[in-house]
Design an enzyme around this catalytic site. Sequence first.
Site, PDB file in Angstrom:
ATOM      1  N   GLY A 245       0.804  -1.217   0.000  1.00 42.67           N
ATOM      2  CA  GLY A 245       0.000   0.000   0.000  1.00 42.67           C
ATOM      3  C   GLY A 245       0.834   1.263   0.000  1.00 42.67           C
ATOM      4  CB  THR A 246       4.021   2.164  -1.677  1.00 38.25           C
ATOM      5  OG1 THR A 246       3.558   1.795  -2.976  1.00 38.25           O
ATOM      6  CG2 THR A 246       4.894   1.055  -1.128  1.00 38.25           C
ATOM      7  NE  ARG A 247      -1.074   2.567  -5.826  1.00 38.17           N
ATOM      8  CZ  ARG A 247      -1.043   1.546  -6.644  1.00 38.17           C
ATOM      9  NH1 ARG A 247      -0.490   1.668  -7.822  1.00 38.17           N
ATOM     10  NH2 ARG A 247      -1.582   0.401  -6.321  1.00 38.17           N
ATOM     11  CG  MET A 248      -2.763   2.925   1.024  1.00 36.55           C
ATOM     12  SD  MET A 248      -4.449   3.377   0.644  1.00 36.55           S
ATOM     13  CE  MET A 248      -5.213   3.370   2.226  1.00 36.55           C
TER      14      MET A 248
END
Length: 115
Positions: free
Chosen positions: A13-16
């Site tokens: 979930g790096t985009r979170m």
Amino acid sequence: MATALIVLAAGQGTRMLSDTPKVLHEVAGLPLFAHAIASGAVLDPERVVLVVGHGGEAVEKAATEHDVAVALQAEQLGTAHAVASAKEALAGFTGDAVVLYGDTPFIRPETLAAM
């Protein structure tokens, strides 16, 4: 024919932009993965396997409130690898497997039933 659910919940979930595992972010008071499990209940699954990876301990702890087996995807090597990580938890199971994404909470039970 029997049905099993495999809920993929191992992504980073790096985009979170958060240290919290993606599937533990809450929508309507529940972690994202719980919505996928609830939608899948319409299929009356014989088994439900939650595949964890990034933040696996925290996700597994949150999963204790749900009737699921937990499978670890130690290395995140793609979606097919995540599904294969459920193999041991599905040992002896015969039937259809439906793969759901733990970070997609808005799949409608009606959609799954129509499948």
